[in-house]
Design a protein around this motif. Structure first.
Motif, PDB file in Angstrom:
ATOM      1  N   LYS A  34       9.236  46.324 -30.649  1.00  0.00           N
ATOM      2  CA  LYS A  34       9.404  46.023 -29.240  1.00  0.00           C
ATOM      3  C   LYS A  34       8.123  45.896 -28.344  1.00  0.00           C
ATOM      4  N   ALA A  35       7.127  46.898 -28.831  1.00  0.00           N
ATOM      5  CA  ALA A  35       5.767  47.112 -28.097  1.00  0.00           C
ATOM      6  C   ALA A  35       4.898  46.062 -28.619  1.00  0.00           C
ATOM      7  N   ILE A  36       4.956  45.420 -29.710  1.00  0.00           N
ATOM      8  CA  ILE A  36       4.186  44.265 -30.338  1.00  0.00           C
ATOM      9  C   ILE A  36       4.275  43.159 -29.785  1.00  0.00           C
ATOM     10  N   PHE A  37       5.653  42.636 -29.500  1.00  0.00           N
ATOM     11  CA  PHE A  37       6.067  41.523 -28.548  1.00  0.00           C
ATOM     12  C   PHE A  37       6.465  41.744 -27.290  1.00  0.00           C
ATOM     13  N   ASN A  38       6.110  42.866 -26.672  1.00  0.00           N
ATOM     14  CA  ASN A  38       6.348  43.358 -25.120  1.00  0.00           C
ATOM     15  C   ASN A  38       7.532  42.901 -24.661  1.00  0.00           C
ATOM     16  N   LEU A  44      15.268  42.941 -26.371  1.00  0.00           N
ATOM     17  CA  LEU A  44      15.448  43.449 -27.381  1.00  0.00           C
ATOM     18  C   LEU A  44      17.026  43.299 -27.984  1.00  0.00           C
ATOM     19  N   GLY A  45      17.802  43.421 -26.860  1.00  0.00           N
ATOM     20  CA  GLY A  45      19.285  43.312 -27.024  1.00  0.00           C
ATOM     21  C   GLY A  45      19.539  41.961 -27.234  1.00  0.00           C
ATOM     22  N   ASN A  46      18.772  40.972 -27.119  1.00  0.00           N
ATOM     23  CA  ASN A  46      18.988  39.445 -27.393  1.00  0.00           C
ATOM     24  C   ASN A  46      18.524  39.374 -28.982  1.00  0.00           C
ATOM     25  N   LEU A  47      17.218  39.951 -29.076  1.00  0.00           N
ATOM     26  CA  LEU A  47      16.956  40.030 -30.508  1.00  0.00           C
ATOM     27  C   LEU A  47      17.916  40.592 -31.507  1.00  0.00           C
ATOM     28  N   LEU A  48      18.292  41.829 -31.310  1.00  0.00           N
ATOM     29  CA  LEU A  48      19.335  42.499 -32.071  1.00  0.00           C
ATOM     30  C   LEU A  48      20.384  41.679 -32.399  1.00  0.00           C
ATOM     31  N   MET A  49      20.922  41.020 -31.158  1.00  0.00           N
ATOM     32  CA  MET A  49      22.311  40.055 -31.455  1.00  0.00           C
ATOM     33  C   MET A  49      22.257  39.231 -32.569  1.00  0.00           C
TER      34      MET A  49
END
Length: 381
Positions: A34-38, A44-49
């Motif tokens: 989360k921190a690396i890609f700001n 993060l919810g979109n990424l985890l989806m």
């Protein structure tokens, strides 16, 4: 020194152990990613989806592979791709690369889950005492060691690249060494055909139990570190994850005995009460010790849901065991990866503390669902 069934049990335990290490390694480093890609909570919810969406691709694939071939073959192939995708997540070269890695990670994990649970039920037939819960306990031990190692890596500021590379190399050694001892010739002798149709009521009920269990477990894996870091303001944010995994492991190593003493139906109710109470404590009193106590209670509550439900899955009659496990694992996989993005979206809209109410809603569901399951079994027996 060891009999063949004992060797098979040790080998399969190694795969459960490795799956636990790899999953906890990924989950404990989510705040780092989360921190690396700001990323925001919504990002993060979109990424985890991505993960539940890609897992759906494996709905017919995983069950068919495990039923069509010896389960150890897809298990070994998926384990290799699982390790490679974990390493590529740690590479962190681009957001696009991260998305591709997560897709491969999710599909591989689905195939592994079906294969190891199929093997566990086959091995159970060779032992008089229940051992399925202990396999899941070994998974949790792997999870503890994975988060412990992650804590060390974070404390000494070791990059996620080197961290995940070490885990991948360790995993390759395990699967190369243990593969020859897995159960052979366990291809299903009954129907191998998976048809996209409505499953039986019994299978659906078991599926919804693991779906809500996965929402609780997956959500805790992915968000308890963020909760410790952003709500409790704890720099070493893996403490909650560590205690959560320790409590899960203690419970899973004893769950076989608890089932014999109290019965599954009472344990489902106890799980519900522990999850609800733990989440309430963690959200109402957002300081370090109450939160850790709450996470421990949730760990005890969640721990028995998977082994109990997979044991009940062996009583289904519509499909062969691998297909039944594949169907039920579909609910589990979707819940495991749907829970975290839901938390992310709710956190973005209402705040992370209020988003944790999702776990309370999921925890409540085990009481009516388990009652329906056991009512169904009484009618059919």
């Amino acid at each position: 020194m060891f009999s063949t069934p004992q060797k098979q049990r040790i080998a399969l335990s190694a795969y459960f152990f490795l799956s636990g290490i790899c999953f906890s390694t990924w989950a404990s480093r989510i705040p780092t990613i989360k921190a690396i890609f700001n990323l925001t909570e919504g990002d993060l919810g979109n990424l985890l989806m991505i993960m539940p969406a890609s897992a759906i691709i494996g709905i017919p694939l995983s069950g068919w592979l495990v039923a069509k071939y010896d389960s150890r073959i897809p298990l070994q192939i998926a384990s290799v791709t699982f390790l490679l995708s974990l390493f590529s997540i740690g590479w962190g070269f681009s957001l696009f690369g991260l998305v591709i890695s997560l897709i491969l990670f999710s599909i591989s994990l689905r195939i592994i889950n079906v294969a190891i649970n199929t093997q566990s039920l086959s091995i159970q037939e060779k032992f008089e005492k229940r051992i399925v819960g202990k396999f899941h306990g070994v998974w949790s031990i792997g999870g503890i060691l994975g988060v412990l190692f992650s804590t060390i890596m974070i404390k000494y500021q070791v990059s996620i690249f080197w961290h995940f590379l070490m885990i991948m190399l360790f995993g390759l050694v395990i699967i190369i060494g243990m593969f020859p001892f897995l159960i052979k010739n366990d291809k299903a002798k009954t129907s191998n055909t998976f048809k996209l149709q409505k499953p039986s009521k019994y299978i659906s009920l078991l599926g919804f139990i693991v779906f809500f269990a996965a929402i609780c477990e997956g959500g805790m894996y992915d968000w308890n570190g963020v909760y410790l870091k952003e709500i409790v303001k704890q720099e070493v944010f893996t403490y909650g994850y560590l205690l959560f995994m320790v409590c899960m492991t203690i419970s899973r190593l004893t769950i076989d005995n608890l089932m014999g003493r109290f019965g599954m139906q009472k344990l489902y109710i106890a799980s519900s009460v522990l999850i609800i109470s733990g989440v309430l404590i963690a959200t109402v009193f957002p300081s370090l010790f109450p939160v850790l106590i709450g996470f421990c209670m949730v760990g005890f509550g969640v721990s028995g849901l998977y082994p109990m439900t997979f044991i009940l899955a062996g009583k289904a009659k519509k499909y062969s065991v691998p297909i039944v496990i594949s169907i039920i694992s579909t609910y589990s996989t979707v819940g495991m990866f749907l829970g975290p993005p839901i938390i992310g979206y709710l956190a973005s809209a209402f705040g992370l503390q209020k988003a944790f109410i999702t776990f309370i809603v999921a925890g409540l569901m085990f009481i009516p669902l388990s009652k329906f399951v056991f009512d169904h079994l009484k009618k059919t027996n």
